[in-house]
Design a protein around this motif. Structure first.
Motif, mmCIF file in Angstrom:
data_model
loop_
_atom_site.group_PDB
_atom_site.id
_atom_site.type_symbol
_atom_site.label_atom_id
_atom_site.label_comp_id
_atom_site.label_asym_id
_atom_site.label_seq_id
_atom_site.Cartn_x
_atom_site.Cartn_y
_atom_site.Cartn_z
ATOM 1 N N TYR A 146 51.529 35.175 35.581
ATOM 2 C CA TYR A 146 52.391 36.355 35.701
ATOM 3 C C TYR A 146 51.573 37.474 36.343
ATOM 4 O O TYR A 146 50.695 38.056 35.700
ATOM 5 C CB TYR A 146 52.917 36.797 34.334
ATOM 6 N N THR A 147 51.859 37.752 37.591
ATOM 7 C CA THR A 147 51.189 38.857 38.269
ATOM 8 C C THR A 147 51.925 40.155 37.950
ATOM 9 O O THR A 147 53.003 40.154 37.323
ATOM 10 C CB THR A 147 51.167 38.637 39.783
ATOM 11 N N SER A 148 51.365 41.266 38.399
ATOM 12 C CA SER A 148 52.005 42.559 38.143
ATOM 13 C C SER A 148 53.386 42.626 38.791
ATOM 14 O O SER A 148 54.286 43.303 38.284
ATOM 15 C CB SER A 148 51.112 43.686 38.664
ATOM 16 N N ALA A 149 53.560 41.888 39.885
ATOM 17 C CA ALA A 149 54.875 41.867 40.547
ATOM 18 C C ALA A 149 55.923 41.177 39.678
ATOM 19 O O ALA A 149 57.125 41.472 39.779
ATOM 20 C CB ALA A 149 54.770 41.174 41.894
ATOM 21 N N ASP A 150 55.475 40.265 38.826
ATOM 22 C CA ASP A 150 56.395 39.555 37.937
ATOM 23 C C ASP A 150 56.719 40.355 36.680
ATOM 24 O O ASP A 150 57.608 39.956 35.906
ATOM 25 C CB ASP A 150 55.803 38.206 37.513
ATOM 26 N N LEU A 151 55.988 41.442 36.456
ATOM 27 C CA LEU A 151 56.123 42.185 35.208
ATOM 28 C C LEU A 151 56.779 43.549 35.396
ATOM 29 O O LEU A 151 56.620 44.442 34.585
ATOM 30 C CB LEU A 151 54.736 42.360 34.565
ATOM 31 N N THR A 152 57.513 43.703 36.484
ATOM 32 C CA THR A 152 58.123 45.010 36.754
ATOM 33 C C THR A 152 59.376 45.240 35.918
ATOM 34 O O THR A 152 59.804 46.391 35.733
ATOM 35 C CB THR A 152 58.480 45.115 38.252
ATOM 36 N N THR A 153 59.970 44.180 35.422
ATOM 37 C CA THR A 153 61.150 44.323 34.560
ATOM 38 C C THR A 153 60.781 43.945 33.128
ATOM 39 O O THR A 153 59.927 43.085 32.913
ATOM 40 C CB THR A 153 62.298 43.422 35.052
ATOM 41 N N GLU A 166 55.853 42.002 24.158
ATOM 42 C CA GLU A 166 56.846 42.670 24.994
ATOM 43 C C GLU A 166 56.166 43.358 26.168
ATOM 44 O O GLU A 166 55.263 44.196 25.986
ATOM 45 C CB GLU A 166 57.615 43.706 24.165
ATOM 46 N N VAL A 167 56.583 42.983 27.344
ATOM 47 C CA VAL A 167 56.050 43.595 28.561
ATOM 48 C C VAL A 167 57.096 44.552 29.105
ATOM 49 O O VAL A 167 58.271 44.192 29.254
ATOM 50 C CB VAL A 167 55.696 42.531 29.616
ATOM 51 N N ALA A 168 56.688 45.771 29.373
ATOM 52 C CA ALA A 168 57.629 46.781 29.878
ATOM 53 C C ALA A 168 56.897 47.695 30.854
ATOM 54 O O ALA A 168 55.667 47.643 30.979
ATOM 55 C CB ALA A 168 58.214 47.588 28.727
ATOM 56 N N THR A 169 57.659 48.523 31.532
ATOM 57 C CA THR A 169 57.082 49.514 32.437
ATOM 58 C C THR A 169 57.389 50.903 31.885
ATOM 59 O O THR A 169 58.561 51.271 31.693
ATOM 60 C CB THR A 169 57.653 49.376 33.858
ATOM 61 N N VAL A 170 56.338 51.645 31.618
ATOM 62 C CA VAL A 170 56.470 52.981 31.047
ATOM 63 C C VAL A 170 55.777 53.971 31.980
ATOM 64 O O VAL A 170 54.567 53.863 32.229
ATOM 65 C CB VAL A 170 55.856 53.053 29.634
ATOM 66 N N ASP A 171 56.551 54.936 32.497
ATOM 67 C CA ASP A 171 56.009 55.938 33.426
ATOM 68 C C ASP A 171 55.272 55.289 34.598
ATOM 69 O O ASP A 171 54.199 55.748 35.038
ATOM 70 C CB ASP A 171 55.071 56.904 32.693
ATOM 71 N N GLY A 172 55.857 54.209 35.081
ATOM 72 C CA GLY A 172 55.281 53.543 36.254
ATOM 73 C C GLY A 172 54.119 52.617 35.963
ATOM 74 O O GLY A 172 53.578 51.994 36.876
ATOM 75 N N ALA A 173 53.736 52.528 34.683
ATOM 76 C CA ALA A 173 52.620 51.663 34.317
ATOM 77 C C ALA A 173 53.115 50.500 33.468
ATOM 78 O O ALA A 173 53.966 50.686 32.588
ATOM 79 C CB ALA A 173 51.550 52.449 33.557
ATOM 80 N N VAL A 174 52.578 49.326 33.709
ATOM 81 C CA VAL A 174 52.942 48.147 32.931
ATOM 82 C C VAL A 174 52.242 48.217 31.578
ATOM 83 O O VAL A 174 51.054 48.535 31.479
ATOM 84 C CB VAL A 174 52.533 46.852 33.666
ATOM 85 N N THR A 175 53.005 47.947 30.510
ATOM 86 C CA THR A 175 52.433 47.950 29.166
ATOM 87 C C THR A 175 52.735 46.619 28.478
ATOM 88 O O THR A 175 53.726 45.947 28.786
ATOM 89 C CB THR A 175 53.002 49.092 28.315
ATOM 90 N N VAL A 176 51.856 46.235 27.554
ATOM 91 C CA VAL A 176 52.040 45.029 26.750
ATOM 92 C C VAL A 176 52.004 45.465 25.292
ATOM 93 O O VAL A 176 50.966 45.939 24.813
ATOM 94 C CB VAL A 176 50.934 43.991 27.035
ATOM 95 N N ASN A 177 53.133 45.343 24.604
ATOM 96 C CA ASN A 177 53.247 45.863 23.238
ATOM 97 C C ASN A 177 52.816 47.330 23.165
ATOM 98 O O ASN A 177 52.152 47.764 22.208
ATOM 99 C CB ASN A 177 52.434 45.023 22.257
#
Length: 205
Positions: A146-153, A166-177
């Protein structure tokens, strides 16, 4: 008188015969064979920098291209995952991460480990690493790439520990939990590594 003359004749004949018998022809001297002139041979020299095999050096894959290392060795080379790697080796998870994979590793940076895990808690987990540390380490690893491109949603991923992150995008940054990914897409031969600024803690931590 005639006898004297006859005697002299016989004496002369005998002398001539004796001389003829004693005289031998001188041995003939062999004609010397001319020595052949040596022919100079020229050895072709290999130009500097040429090894004699100019077909190209191939690696183990036979492609000639450089192959990325395992996720373990890529983290070692990065130099800022020392604490997490210590846990990986202590629990034997390095054997899993040395396999074909592929794996996605959300690896805590050293600063994050120190911030999230106290010294007392670490000492406690090290006493029984297979029981306490292994689930924590496996909770940072997901099968697949899973690259960063796969984790935009927003998405949920199941870890090797059987837990869900849970992978999410917060303020333009990818977060994990809720933990920010600060170094993304460190590619390896058997997966990809994302450096995170904290530790994904088990629910019963």
């Amino acid at each position: 008188m005639k006898k004297l003359i006859l005697f002299c004749v016989l004496l002369c004949v005998a002398g001539v015969t004796c001389m003829a018998g004693c005289t031998q022809p001188a041995p003939s001297t062999p004609t010397p064979t001319p020595t052949p002139t040596p022919v100079e041979t020229t050895v072709e020299e290999t130009p500097a920098g040429v090894t004699g095999n100019e077909t190209g050096m191939e690696n183990e894959t036979g492609t000639g291209a450089e192959v990325a290392d395992t996720v373990i060795n890529e983290m070692i080379k990065a130099g800022n995952y020392v604490a997490f790697l210590d846990y990986v080796y202590l629990t034997g998870v390095n054997e899993d991460l040395s396999g074909p994979g592929p794996y996605t590793v959300f690896a805590p940076l050293d600063e994050g480990v120190e911030e999230y895990i106290s010294q007392d808690k670490e000492t406690e987990m090290r006493a029984y690493p297979e029981v306490d540390l292994r689930p924590l380490v496996l909770g940072h690893i997901v099968e697949g790439t899973y690259t960063s491109a796969d984790l935009t949603t927003p998405t949920n991923l199941t870890t090797l520990a059987g837990t869900t992150i849970e992978v999410a995008t917060v303020d333009g940054a990818v977060t994990v939990n809720g933990i920010k990914v600060v170094t993304a897409d460190l590619e390896a031969g058997n997966g990809v590594i994302h450096g995170i600024e904290g530790v994904i803690l088990p629910s019963d931590f």
